[in-house]
Design an enzyme around this catalytic site. Structure first.
Site, PDB file in Angstrom:
ATOM      1  CG  HIS A  38      -1.824  86.699  28.087  1.00 11.72           C
ATOM      2  ND1 HIS A  38      -2.537  86.244  28.922  1.00 11.72           N
ATOM      3  CD2 HIS A  38      -1.423  88.206  28.508  1.00 11.72           C
ATOM      4  CE1 HIS A  38      -3.095  87.088  29.626  1.00 11.72           C
ATOM      5  NE2 HIS A  38      -2.661  88.194  29.506  1.00 11.72           N
ATOM      6  CD  GLU A  90     -11.113  92.560  25.119  1.00 13.07           C
ATOM      7  OE1 GLU A  90     -12.415  92.397  25.498  1.00 13.07           O
ATOM      8  OE2 GLU A  90     -10.306  92.956  25.755  1.00 13.07           O
TER       9      GLU A  90
END
Lengths: 363, 323
Positions: free
Chosen positions: B128, B59
């Site tokens: 999530h 990321e």
């Protein structure tokens, strides 16, 4: 096709390059073909300039005329050799110690003084200089380099991106992520690891168990090599070759050099390293060996040195003058956050102006 | 066209990429796979691998390289697969995307749109379901948007891609396919920094966004209360004008968001109302939000996220306050 259960074998080897030794003897067989004596003279002058500007900034800092400063003394060959190997179109991405690269790339020194005095205006060089601003968080500039290199490929500019990182920086995740991205993308990225042996107080040997820093490139499938970072000719040649090869993918060069001074002006290296170590490295001084080389060739003498120092001293003093005449405008803090002025910021600005916070502070 | 939020964003990306060839998409699984939520489906086939790039799994690399691309004059659209993973690239957003323009006095702006799915309610794994909008808003320098309808999603994406700023584009997972609506086929913009009234009323104001917007709208309709329901759409910069106008009009304000209560967007809104309009209020400002701890595993999420009952009780409570 035979089916093999074996993974592809990998064997790595890191080459080491030195062209000019500590006594100023150059191995002519390794000498870059394009390197004339006048170009070597340029290298010498820029190295002397970098050291003089460095000493000046340090003295300004000690007089309270500059904020915290990260000196470069000892690392001139790494910086000037790589800077002069770049082409006009190439872009350089520093961390926070590459003042020599800026100067050799034609940056007006007043920009550097302005930066170290603590003003963003020192980081606002026009894009034509092909230089990103000083970046402080270690190694976070590495992915920028990878992305910029990818953009050069996408935009077909033909330029390479040269990014600098320190020995400590190679321990950061961003270092590996950037090399890995550039490797997959075959992006024109040249990474100069300016291994000056010390990340503040942590020595190179405690930074990683890896024998060289250059070999870290191999994990990303990127070629890496090591050079004598105090040999401006070796750094120049390695960088020039790497820039050329980067058209086909990234390259890593570890320049083995030494931080002869403190990490920054807030640091006292006598707490963690011996004078004997510093003295040993002084014998490998990157500037001295070029001077010896030039003297042997009859291209340099004390009179030329004196003239150069006087000329550079005036150049630097003029730049300091310009930087010290700069008048900050606090409004510029507000008008450069977004592409437009949101209402919330406008209100904060109006309140500050109305309250007269800045009166007498910015003349 | 009839579109849910997934197809609306996909359409906005496609039209914008046709308009500007410096726009490229990059992220994990966004190319051949079309993204885990299929938001970028079909775009690699249309624009090729040089404009829709499957990246290595990192990321910070994705966001940092996107910043580099933006500095070089491109307009990247990185996708971070889930907001919970964006913290691995948090440094790049906070240390660089937010301050590069200011650091260089606008010589190097960072035009990019960071897309990431946010919030919960769909029984996914840990990490999530985060609602991180306050973090990205707090630093300043990052524009933070969060649409709650397909129409706004398309218009905000088009607008974001025509701006010269870093935009964090938060896409509520739960709303991706919750409903379809008619949206224009062509390009249109939804302004950044402007809230939208989902319903108008006179008795109270409910200020919300993201997953809570359709829920609040339903509760208000069911309870037949006369309420302004203000969908922020842009979290930062905040539409203070719209917030204060509604607060002054009704005198009763509830702020509803899914992110946890403490130090959240609700606190910012309540403070601004207190500073500017406290004497025009008929009741103390109320906040409805998730409790002040990290998002739980999916088995517990129904006990965590504000539900219709919680919003309904808040309305009853604030309406019972006598001015």
């Amino acid at each position: 096709m035979a089916i093999s259960l074996m993974a592809d074998a990998f064997e790595g080897k890191i080459e080491y390059l030195q062209i000019m030794d500590e006594k100023g003897n150059a191995d002519q067989s390794l000498m870059p073909k394009d390197l004339s004596d006048s170009r070597i003279l340029d290298m010498y002058k820029y190295m002397v300039l970098a050291r003089a500007a460095d000493a000046k900034t340090l003295s300004l800092q000690r007089q309270g005329r500059a904020a915290t400063y990260a000196p470069l003394v000892g690392e001139e060959a790494t910086q000037i050799g790589s800077a002069l190997a770049m082409r006009q179109k190439d872009i350089f991405v520093p961390n926070f110690r590459q003042h020599g690269v800026y100067l050799a790339r034609g940056t007006p020194p007043e920009a550097l003084f302005l930066y170290w005095r603590g003003y963003e205006e020192g980081s606002s060089l026009p894009r034509e200089f092909g230089a990103l601003p000083i970046i402080v968080p270690v190694s976070t500039q590495m992915p920028h380099g990878a992305g910029m290199a990818m953009a050069q490929k996408y935009l077909k500019t033909g330029a390479a991106v040269v990014v600098y990182v320190g020995d400590g920086g190679t321990s950061e995740g961003d270092f590996y992520e950037a090399l890995n991205f550039a490797g997959v993308w075959k992006a024109p990225l040249v990474t100069i690891i300016e291994n000056n042996q010390w990340a503040i107080s942590v020595p190179r040997r405690d930074q990683t168990a890896a024998k060289t820093l250059a070999q870290k490139a191999m994990a990303a499938g990127v070629p890496g090599m090591q050079v004598d970072g105090n040999d401006v000719l070796a750094v120049y040649k390695a960088t020039k070759d790497a820039i050329e090869s980067s058209a086909y993918g990234p390259q890593v060069i570890e320049c083995v050099t030494y931080r002869m001074s403190m990490h920054t002006t807030a640091d006292d290296p006598t707490k963690y390293r011996s004078d004997a170590e510093v003295e040993a490295w002084k014998k490998k001084d990157p500037i001295l060996r070029v001077r010896l080389y030039l003297e042997k060739k009859g291209l340099w003498d004390d009179a030329k040195q004196k003239a150069l120092e006087e000329e550079q001293s005036k150049f630097i003093d003029d730049a300091v003058d310009k930087a010290e005449k700069f008048v900050p405008d606090p409004k510029s803090m507000f008008s450069n956050v977004y592409s437009y002025m949101p209402q919330v910021l406008q209100h904060e600005l109006d309140d500050a102006l109305k309250a007269g916070f800045w009166q007498g502070d910015s003349k | 066209m009839k579109a849910n939020m997934v197809t609306a964003i996909n359409n906005a990306l496609e039209l914008s990429m046709k308009e500007n060839d410096r726009i490229v998409l990059l992220g994990e699984d966004i190319g051949k796979d079309g993204g885990v939520f299929r938001v970028t489906e079909g775009l690699q086939a249309k624009f090729g691998e040089s404009r829709v790039m499957d990246t290595p799994l990192a990321e910070s690399g994705i966001l940092g390289a996107s910043i580099g691309m933006a500095l070089a004059g491109m307009h990247p659209v990185p996708e971070v697969q889930f907001a919970g993973f964006m913290f691995l690239g948090f440094s790049q957003l906070i240390n660089h995307a937010s301050r590069y323009r200011s650091r260089t006095r606008s010589i190097y702006p960072v035009p990019m749109v960071v897309r990431t799915p946010v919030s919960g309610g769909v029984r996914t794994l840990e990490h999530h379901s985060d609602s991180p909008e306050a973090y990205y808003s707090h630093i300043g320098g990052l524009i933070v948007v969060e649409p709650s309808t397909p129409y706004d999603a398309k218009g905000l994406m088009i607008k974001a891609l025509r701006m010269n700023d870093p935009v964090v584009f938060l896409e509520p997972t739960k709303l991706y396919r919750l409903f379809k609506e008619d949206i224009p086929d062509d390009m249109y913009e939804v302004p950044i920094g402007k809230a939208k009234l989902l319903s108008e009323g006179s008795d109270l104001s409910i200020i919300t966004y993201g997953t809570m917007a359709p829920l609040v709208k339903d509760v208000v309709a069911k309870k037949k209360v006369s309420a302004d329901v203000l969908d922020l759409r842009t979290i930062n910069p905040l539409d203070e004008e719209a917030i204060l106008a509604s607060a002054r009009k009704t005198g009763r304000v509830i702020i509803v968001h899914e992110a946890s209560m403490s130090f959240g967007v609700g606190a910012e809104i309540a403070a601004r109302i207190a500073e500017n309009a406290i004497f025009e209020l008929k009741a103390p400002v109320m906040r409805v939000a998730s409790p002040s701890f990290p998002y739980p595993m999916p088995g517990y999420e129904k006990y965590y996220i504000p539900n219709e009952l919680k919003v309904s009780q808040a309305i009853d409570h604030i309406m019972a306050v006598q001015d």
